[in-house]
Write an enzyme that holds these catalytic residues in place. Sequence first.
Site, PDB file in Angstrom:
ATOM      1  N   GLU A 162       0.812  -1.229   0.000  1.00  0.00           N
ATOM      2  CA  GLU A 162       0.000   0.000   0.000  1.00  0.00           C
ATOM      3  C   GLU A 162       0.836   1.266   0.000  1.00  0.00           C
ATOM      4  O   GLU A 162       0.551   2.225  -0.716  1.00  0.00           O
ATOM      5  CB  GLU A 162      -0.953   0.017   1.203  1.00  0.00           C
ATOM      6  CG  GLU A 162      -2.197  -0.832   1.024  1.00  0.00           C
ATOM      7  CD  GLU A 162      -1.924  -2.304   1.265  1.00  0.00           C
ATOM      8  OE1 GLU A 162      -0.807  -2.645   1.703  1.00  0.00           O
ATOM      9  OE2 GLU A 162      -2.836  -3.127   1.020  1.00  0.00           O
ATOM     10  N   HIS A 217      -9.954  -5.393  10.413  1.00  0.00           N
ATOM     11  CA  HIS A 217     -10.634  -5.186   9.129  1.00  0.00           C
ATOM     12  C   HIS A 217     -11.969  -4.472   9.266  1.00  0.00           C
ATOM     13  O   HIS A 217     -12.809  -4.553   8.391  1.00  0.00           O
ATOM     14  CB  HIS A 217     -10.872  -6.532   8.423  1.00  0.00           C
ATOM     15  CG  HIS A 217      -9.628  -7.156   7.888  1.00  0.00           C
ATOM     16  ND1 HIS A 217      -8.654  -7.673   8.705  1.00  0.00           N
ATOM     17  CD2 HIS A 217      -9.192  -7.350   6.622  1.00  0.00           C
ATOM     18  CE1 HIS A 217      -7.675  -8.159   7.967  1.00  0.00           C
ATOM     19  NE2 HIS A 217      -7.971  -7.969   6.696  1.00  0.00           N
TER      20      HIS A 217
END
Lengths: 377, 426
Positions: free
Chosen positions: A107, A176
């Site tokens: 990322e 998450h």
Amino acid sequence: MAALRLFHPAARLVSATRPAPALRTAFRATASLPSISRSRGYASSSGVKEMTVRDALNEAMAEEMEQNEKVFVLGEEVAQYNGAYKVTKGLLDRFGDKRVIDSPITESGFGGLTVGAALAGLHPICEFMTFNFAMQAIDQIINSAAKTHYMSGGIQPCNITFRGPNGFAAGVAAQHSQDYTAWYGSIPGLKVVAPYSSEDAKGLLKAAIRDPNPVVVLENELLYGLSFPMSEAAQKDDFVIPFGKAKIERPGKDLTIVTLSRCVGQSLVAAEELKKRYGVEAEVINLRSIKPLDVEAIVNSVKKTGRMLAVESGFPSFGVGSEIMALTCEHVFDHLTAPPARVTGAEVPTPYAQKLEEMAFPTEELIVQYAARVVGV
Amino acid sequence: MLSRTIRRSIAAPIRRNAFVPAAARPAFRCVTTDAASSYADKEAVPKEDDKPFEVRLSDESFETYELDPPSYTLNTTKGELKQMYYDMVAVRRMEMAADRLYKEKKIRGFCHLSTGQEAVAVGIEHAIDKQDHLITAYRCHGFALMRGGTVKSIIGELLGRREGIAYGKGGSMHMFAPGFYGGNGIVGAQVPVGAGIAFANKYEDKKNVTLALYGDGASNQGQVFEAFNMAKLWDLPIIFGCENNKYGMGTAANRAAALTDYYKRGQYIPGLKINGMDVLAVKAAVQYGKQWCAEGKGPLVYEYVTYRYGGHSMSDPGTTYRTREEIQRMRSTNDPIAGLKQKLLDWGVTSEEELKAMDKEARANVDAEVAEAEKMAPPDPVAKVLYEDIYVRGSEPAFLRGRIPEENFYYDQVDLGGEQKPVART
């Protein structure tokens, strides 16, 4: 223009006749999708049509890519895998691997790379598989994307769209499930939107891609498969929703519920329940845009109702709810007939077990009960 | 030992097509930091300023990693050599002015000077075009000047003036110009951003090269390796460049890096270690890399071996982690400006008098611009200036919040004017 576009392969998807995509294998609904997403294609006589949030986002990207060569999508699994959540489904087939690019699972690196591409004049759509993973790239989003225009004295713009699912999902535990709305919403130089319905999704994402500034589009995984009506206007390829304008999803006179993303749906259900149980008419404001925030809509509504309840799914401390309460107090304190209140996520890393998880996020019943207390019924 | 293992394991497949008879390659030696190691035949140096002639670089100018070295000969002209000399003197003079202004408390905050490292910025600029791209970290004044900023606008920025290169909004670490993407303050973050600039060039089928520079400290950052990976994967036209000035702040390279051969740290990317004190070696290397990238061969990892005379920033005397003798030795024997000066005299490119005149001219020009910068006005402390350019003009939100609601800034109530005329881009 429509005639011209007919010759483009993409015009087939963009055009209003929904069943057409069935011809494209890549767009065929698969068994793995929730059944609700397969209801797309239904067109009522008024021209309003049902579409899932997932397809609306897909259509937004496809239309913008069709219209502007500078737009490309880069992210994990966006191309061959068709998107981890199938939002980019079929884009590789239509636009090729030059413009739909699978990135390594890095990322920080690809966040930075897309920012660089934007500084050099392209209009990237950087997809994060979820915004939880974007934490690895948050420095690039904030320090490299959001601040560069100001730091350069206005000579270096950065037209980039960061998008992906944010906030609560189901059964995926603490790492998450976090809601980052407050994080991004606090950064000057960024624009931040959180769509709820399919129209929101399409109009806001298209506006984000066109906006010359860095924009963060906070979607929600649990909304992807839900269908919403799309007006005729929203089905067109020039449909955009301006930033900074909230939408009154349900008018009311007794209580203002200010909410965003998936909590809009919960608040609408709660509002119906409030009416049924107590005869309370709650006005539900879908913020749509977090930064800029439509303070005027909140102010006008609270002036009418005298009560404000913020509903959001982030951690409570220093969150969206706190901000809305603060703004309410600053601007319309004298109009309040009850203290402003908020329903938020719990101050708990999201647990895995279902019943515990339910306790960590707003539920419709909780909103009803707490709203009733705010109204005093 | 690790490097040897890596080298051997991937050497075969890559080198197969690039075999050069051993005799043709210079004997393997360490890269020198001797700034005066190039050679030119005095007899062959033409009279005219613009007539090319050949300079031979020292065979200690480069070390290679899975790469054939650039040519050890460089075509140049007297005019170019003199310009390089002038540029380096100007950069140093500007940095010295910044040093003085900082000590006079006229410059605020951080100020990182590149004294000693001038050959890198100047050598690179002489090898690339204005259409090429460069991004670096916070030690950026020299690059900003070489990329087209003026001394006045750079010093003006350091002084926080309205006519500074970033209108007083960026300061020492954030300067931008056409083809120059800053001036970035977060260590290592500019490297993937640089890869993105290269990505955009490839996307638009442009042949330009992008240089992404970082220090020896930043080369240990994870995102640098993420950028390497994507650049190689997608064959991006980029030269990653580690400016190895031996210290990441106050930590010596070997105290921070498990492998200090920074040119080998691309692993699967060919690398080149360059005498970063010799402006000619830098030019030769970057010229070669630009050609490499234009041919679609993908990225390169360069290491410019250089030295910073001053501390990390103005608050660092630079002597707690290294000896004064070391600094003195580098200054007196490896200085890039003194090195080129000696060569210019040896080769008869110019005379002592002409050099003195150039020194004087550079100093006079820089000093005059610094004086002008000092006279420039700071930005008006008004909301209109504070809130301008947070967003692209015309796309601002209705308002942004001040410290109190009464200070909220409403964009529709003020005329910010059209697009800001960029000072640096003129």
